[in-house]
Design an enzyme around this catalytic site. Structure first.
Site, PDB file in Angstrom:
ATOM      1  N   ASP A 185      -4.639  -7.585   0.611  1.00 24.42           N
ATOM      2  CA  ASP A 185      -4.969  -6.323  -0.053  1.00 24.42           C
ATOM      3  C   ASP A 185      -3.688  -5.537  -0.265  1.00 24.42           C
ATOM      4  O   ASP A 185      -3.220  -4.804   0.606  1.00 24.42           O
ATOM      5  CB  ASP A 185      -5.959  -5.507   0.787  1.00 24.42           C
ATOM      6  CG  ASP A 185      -6.476  -4.284   0.028  1.00 24.42           C
ATOM      7  OD1 ASP A 185      -5.802  -3.853  -0.934  1.00 24.42           O
ATOM      8  OD2 ASP A 185      -7.543  -3.763   0.388  1.00 24.42           O
ATOM      9  N   HIS A 190      -1.858   2.044   0.743  1.00 27.17           N
ATOM     10  CA  HIS A 190      -1.742   1.828   2.176  1.00 27.17           C
ATOM     11  C   HIS A 190      -0.305   1.597   2.642  1.00 27.17           C
ATOM     12  O   HIS A 190      -0.083   1.322   3.827  1.00 27.17           O
ATOM     13  CB  HIS A 190      -2.610   0.645   2.580  1.00 27.17           C
ATOM     14  CG  HIS A 190      -4.017   0.768   2.096  1.00 27.17           C
ATOM     15  ND1 HIS A 190      -4.882   1.729   2.553  1.00 27.17           N
ATOM     16  CD2 HIS A 190      -4.708   0.072   1.143  1.00 27.17           C
ATOM     17  CE1 HIS A 190      -6.047   1.618   1.934  1.00 27.17           C
ATOM     18  NE2 HIS A 190      -5.961   0.621   1.071  1.00 27.17           N
ATOM     19  N   ILE A 205      -2.792   5.722   3.937  1.00 27.24           N
ATOM     20  CA  ILE A 205      -3.942   5.631   4.838  1.00 27.24           C
ATOM     21  C   ILE A 205      -4.193   4.168   5.199  1.00 27.24           C
ATOM     22  O   ILE A 205      -3.748   3.247   4.514  1.00 27.24           O
ATOM     23  CB  ILE A 205      -5.208   6.247   4.206  1.00 27.24           C
ATOM     24  CG1 ILE A 205      -5.597   5.483   2.927  1.00 27.24           C
ATOM     25  CG2 ILE A 205      -4.999   7.725   3.916  1.00 27.24           C
ATOM     26  CD1 ILE A 205      -6.914   5.956   2.295  1.00 27.24           C
ATOM     27  N   GLY A 208      -9.780   0.755   4.744  1.00 18.45           N
ATOM     28  CA  GLY A 208     -11.104   0.878   5.328  1.00 18.45           C
ATOM     29  C   GLY A 208     -11.576  -0.433   5.935  1.00 18.45           C
ATOM     30  O   GLY A 208     -12.234  -0.452   6.981  1.00 18.45           O
TER      31      GLY A 208
END
Length: 282
Positions: A185, A190, A205, A208
Site C-alpha cells: 500500500d 502514510h 497517518i 487503517g
C-alpha cells in the site's frame, strides 16, 4: 463526474493471478507489530518460517485489491480525497503460507452519502482447491456524493454495557507505517508529510488496515488461544485516524459466535479508532 456509478457497477470483474510465500507473510506480520519480544514462542509463529501460520487479515494485502479497485472503469478520483471507511473479510478456509490464486475484483456497490460517495470494492480469491477468502473494502471519496443514489446501510453496534473481558494496549512504532507500506500500500498519505497536509492531516497517518491487522492479532492472541484458523470473518468501521507513535487501547467482549472490539487512541483521550468491530470464530 469522476465516479460513474452505472458504468462502475456494470463493468466486468477483473481478474489477476497473485502469488505469495513465507517472505510476504513475515513482512506483513512485522508490519502489524509482530515479533515483540523477538524470541517469544508465540511471536515466532508470526516471524519464523519453520513455525509460520498466517493471520487472516493478510488477505487485505495479497494482490492489493483495494488500491487496484480505484482504477476500475467508471472511477477516476483524487487519491487525496479517498479514506478507507470500513473493511470485512470472510475466510472460506485457512490461508496457506505459500500460494498462487486468482483474485477477482469488482465494484459491488456505490452509495451516496451527500458530501461523499462510498465505493464497496469486493475481491474474491480462489486457488486450485477452491475459494480462499472474500474481502469487502468500503472507501469514502470526499466531494463525490450528491448524485442521487442510495445512501446504503448505516447499522451501528452499541458498545456492551459491561466491563470488557480483556483490554490490551499496543504501541505504534514511529516507523510502523513505513514498514507496513512495504506490503504494497504505497499511498503517500502514510509517508509523505506534504501529501498528508494536502489531505488535511498535520502529519502522515497510519494505514487503517495496519490497525485492522493489529487488532485481529490482539484478539487471536488473547481470546482465541493464538489459533488463527478459528477466525471465520472479521469486519470493522474505521472511526478515526492513528498517528505513528501513539498507543492503541483494544477492548474486547465475548458475544455469541464472536468477539466484539473497540479500539481507541490512548494519548488523545481514547479518541475512537475502530468501531463496529466483530471477529466471528469457531
Amino acid at each position: 463526474m469522476p465516479i460513474d456509478p452505472a458504468r462502475a457497477l456494470a463493468a466486468e470483474p477483473r481478474s489477476a493471478t497473485i502469488h505469495w510465500d513465507h517472505k510476504d507473510i513475515q513482512l506483513y506480520h512485522l508490519g502489524i507489530g509482530a515479533g515483540i519480544p523477538a524470541t517469544d514462542p508465540d511471536e515466532l509463529r508470526y516471524t519464523l518460517e519453520s513455525r509460520l501460520h498466517v493471520l487472516p487479515s493478510f488477505a487485505t494485502v495479497a494482490g492489493m485489491g483495494v488500491v487496484g479497485g480505484l482504477s476500475a472503469p467508471g472511477i477516476d478520483v483524487d487519491l487525496a480525497a479517498v479514506l478507507h471507511g470500513g473493511q470485512r473479510i470472510a475466510l472460506h478456509r485457512p490461508v496457506p503460507v505459500r500460494g498462487t490464486a486468482t483474485s477477482t475484483s469488482r465494484v459491488a456497490a456505490v452509495y451516496d452519502k451527500g458530501k461523499a460517495a462510498v465505493l464497496v470494492l469486493r475481491t474474491a480469491a480462489a486457488d486450485d482447491d477452491g475459494p480462499l477468502w472474500t474481502s469487502d473494502a468500503q472507501l469514502f471519496v470526499r466531494g463525490e456524493g450528491g448524485f442521487g443514489g442510495e445512501r446504503g446501510p448505516s447499522g451501528r453496534l452499541d458498545v456492551p454495557d459491561r466491563a470488557p473481558d480483556r483490554t490490551v494496549e499496543r504501541v505504534i512504532r514511529e516507523d510502523q507505517a513505513l514498514l507496513y507500506r512495504l506490503s504494497g500500500d504505497w499511498n503517500p498519505l502514510h509517508a509523505d508529510p506534504e501529501f498528508a497536509k494536502l489531505a488535511g492531516f498535520e502529519r502522515p497517518i497510519l494505514h487503517g488496515l495496519c490497525t485492522y491487522g493489529m487488532t485481529l492479532k490482539a484478539v487471536v492472541d488473547t481470546l482465541l488461544g493464538g489459533d488463527v484458523t478459528r477466525v471465520r470473518a472479521y469486519g470493522t468501521r474505521f472511526a478515526g485516524v492513528v498517528f505513528p507513535g501513539e498507543t492503541l487501547r483494544i477492548r474486547m467482549w465475548r458475544r455469541d459466535g464472536g468477539i466484539q472490539a473497540s479500539v481507541t487512541a490512548v494519548e488523545r483521550d481514547d479518541a475512537p479508532v475502530l468501531a463496529d468491530t466483530v471477529v466471528e470464530h469457531s
